[in-house]
Write an enzyme that holds these catalytic residues in place. Structure first.
Site: not given
Ligand code: PGA
Length: 251
Positions: A168, A210, A9-11, A99, A231-232
Site C-alpha cells: 500500500e 484507492s 478495510n472498514w477502518k 495509519e 478502504g473507502g
Molecule cells: P483506501 O484505503 O482504499 O481508502 O485508499 C486502503 C487501505 O488503507 O487499506
C-alpha cells in the site's frame, strides 16, 4: 489461475446497525456468485466483530480485525488480544497498516511481536508495507520495503505461508491517487522476488490504495497482484461487490 483475496478495510467506520445490514446483504449477494477459489474478507472495527460473526455465512466470506495487541491478556488498557479476536470470529488480522505506523508509532520490533503472536494463535496476518511520497521521490522505495519486510526474517519458517502481504503506497491511501500499472507491477514483482530469494516461496500480495470499482479490473489483472485491500470503496456494498465481480471474471 489466480486465486484472489478481496479484503475490505472498514477502518474506523460503520456503526452496528450499518454493519448488520452490510453483513446480511453480503450473505445474500455472495450466495448468487461463484467465487470458486477466490476469497472475500471484511476487516471491521472491534465493536462490529461479534455482530458480524453472528450473521456471517462463513462459507462465503471471512472476518478480520485491523489491529491487535501481541499479548494473550493482561494490563494493557484499551487493547484487544489475539484470543479475543479468535473469540469474535476473526480468521485474519491486518498488521502494520501505514495509519498504525504513522499515528501509533508501530515499528519492526513491535510488528515482529504482533505477527508472531497472530500466527501462534492461527490468525492470518495481512502484513502491510509501503513507501511515502517523499521516499518514492527520493528513490528509496525498495530500501523502505526491504526494511519493512525484514520482520519476516523473525518468523518461524513453517509459518511464512500463512502470511499475506499488502503493498500500500502511503501516498495512494485515501487520496484517490492510485499507483499506475507499471509502478504496481514493478513493486509486486520485486516483492515476489524478495520472497523467493529469502523464503523460497510465493505469498499472496494484495494491492491497496484507492482501489475502487472502476480501476480494480486493471489492477487485479497485473502479474503478482493477488487481490486488494480496499478502504473507502469497501464501505459501499455495491462498489465492493463490483471489485469482487471483477476478480471473479479474472479467474
Ligand atoms: P483506501 O484505503 O482504499 O481508502 O485508499 C486502503 C487501505 O488503507 O487499506
Amino acid at each position: 489461475m489466480k486465486k484472489y483475496l478481496i479484503a475490505g478495510n472498514w477502518k474506523m467506520n460503520l456503526l452496528q446497525n450499518d454493519a448488520q445490514i452490510f453483513g446480511n446483504n453480503l450473505n445474500n449477494e455472495l450466495l448468487n456468485r461463484n467465487l470458486s477459489d477466490s476469497e472475500v474478507l471484511v476487516c471491521a472495527p472491534f465493536t462490529n466483530l461479534f455482530t458480524l460473526k453472528n450473521i456471517q455465512n462463513e462459507t462465503l466470506w471471512a472476518l478480520g480485525a485491523q489491529n491487535m495487541h501481541f499479548a494473550d491478556s493482561g494490563a494493557y488498557t484499551g487493547e484487544v488480544s489475539p484470543l479475543m479476536l479468535k473469540d469474535a470470529g476473526c480468521e485474519y488480522v491486518i498488521l502494520g497498516h501505514s495509519e498504525r505506523r504513522q499515528y501509533f508509532g508501530e515499528d519492526n520490533e513491535l510488528l515482529t511481536k504482533k505477527i508472531n503472536s497472530a500466527l501462534h494463535h492461527s490468525l492470518k496476518p495481512i502484513f502491510c508495507i509501503g513507501e511515502t511520497i517523499e521516499e518514492r521521490n527520493n528513490n528509496i522505495t525498495f530500501d523502505i520495503l526491504h526494511h519493512q519486510l525484514e520482520v519476516l526474517k523473525n518468523v518461524e519458517p513453517h509459518q511464512i505461508s500463512n502470511i499475506t502481504i499488502a503493498y500500500e503506497p502511503v501516498w495512494a491511501i485515501g487520496t484517490g491517487l492510485t499507483a499506475n500499472s507499471k509502478q504496481i507491477a514493478e513493486v509486486h514483482s520485486w516483492i515476489n522476488n524478495y520472497l523467493q530469494i529469502n523464503f523460497s516461496t510465493s505469498l499472496k500480495i494484495l494491492y491497496g490504495g484507492s482501489m475502487n470499482a472502476g480501476n480494480s479490473a486493471e489492477i487485479l489483472a497485473i502479474d503478482n497482484v493477488s487481490g486488494g485491500l480496499i478502504g473507502g470503496a469497501s464501505l459501499k456494498l455495491d462498489q465492493f461487490l463490483q471489485i469482487v465481480d471483477n476478480a471473479i471474471q479474472l479467474t
